[in-house]
Design an enzyme around this catalytic site. Sequence first.
Site, short mmCIF file in Angstrom:
data_model
loop_
_atom_site.label_atom_id
_atom_site.label_comp_id
_atom_site.label_asym_id
_atom_site.label_seq_id
_atom_site.Cartn_x
_atom_site.Cartn_y
_atom_site.Cartn_z
N PRO A 12 -28.18 2.81 -30.06
CG PRO A 12 -30.35 2.51 -29.31
CD PRO A 12 -28.94 2.64 -28.83
CD GLU A 13 -24.89 5.63 -33.12
OE1 GLU A 13 -25.18 6.82 -33.36
OE2 GLU A 13 -24.08 5.31 -32.24
CG HIS A 101 -33.89 -3.19 -16.90
ND1 HIS A 101 -33.25 -2.71 -15.78
CD2 HIS A 101 -33.37 -4.43 -17.16
CE1 HIS A 101 -32.36 -3.62 -15.38
NE2 HIS A 101 -32.42 -4.65 -16.19
NE ARG A 120 -24.42 -0.93 -20.24
CZ ARG A 120 -23.18 -0.77 -20.69
NH1 ARG A 120 -22.99 -0.16 -21.85
NH2 ARG A 120 -22.16 -1.20 -20.02
NE ARG A 162 -10.55 18.87 -37.07
CZ ARG A 162 -11.71 18.57 -36.47
NH1 ARG A 162 -12.85 19.01 -36.98
NH2 ARG A 162 -11.72 17.86 -35.37
#
Length: 281
Positions: A12-13, A101, A120, A162
């Site tokens: 999830p972002e 879970h 997880r 960079r």
Amino acid sequence: MQACPYNPLQMPELPEVETTRRGLVPRMVGRTIQDVVVRDARLRWPVPRDLARRLRGAEVVAIRRRGKYLLFDFPKGHLLVHLGMSGRLTMVPEDRPAKLHDHVDVRLDSHESLRLNDPRRFGAMLWIGGEAEKHALLRGLGVEPFDPAFTGAHLHALARGRRVAVKHFIMNASVVTGVGNIYASEALFRAGIHPTRPVGRISLERWNVLAQAIRDTLSRALDAGGSTLRDYVSATGEPGQFQNVTSVYDREGQPCRRCSRPIKALRQGQRSTFYCAGCQR
């Protein structure tokens, strides 16, 4: 061309976390915590043993997001939640039986529970007694994409000299927080920038375009409720829809929506990148 293998497991972002936050606010803010039930404390960092004592009887003052973290503000501290690789927060009736879970329930005086499910166990649920922004997990985060400080000039200054690839750069949480794999590929396509281009070779003008492309991509994802590739659902149990309207992500071999050339894929680090060789330079 050999297919680029990838695992569609989604962390999830920003859009998923913000969608979750928006779903929780009307059902939690102003409510009082009745109890906390911890079925399995073995998350990425153990759930504090005294979490129930700290939260019991406390009112939820606000729910905020910082990057991919949720902050539940209480009068005397903050509950920090991270969803890890597969975590999700949903509101359920307090008497709904727990499934596999379902590790933590935060029970409210509304007879609902905030339930954390995390197959997880890479997520986190931690207590912060002091200033939240000074916590080790938050203090190194970069600017938020919707903050006025997030500009092309900001990115250009950080990129000067960079050689890192631009996709890695915009996914670095110390540069800009919350831009995940799906949204990085989509934003770079929108900006017309090849994902492997070294950041030191991008002009200020193109950084301005990319900064706006990141905001536009995340805004579209928020409007769609985020993306659901496997596990993610919102706080109300609804899947995201952005994965159905992507321009390049998970579309290898399909025609570009702009130029009709086949979408390509490559591996950058441990992640798959999707792009159009005709539209992105």
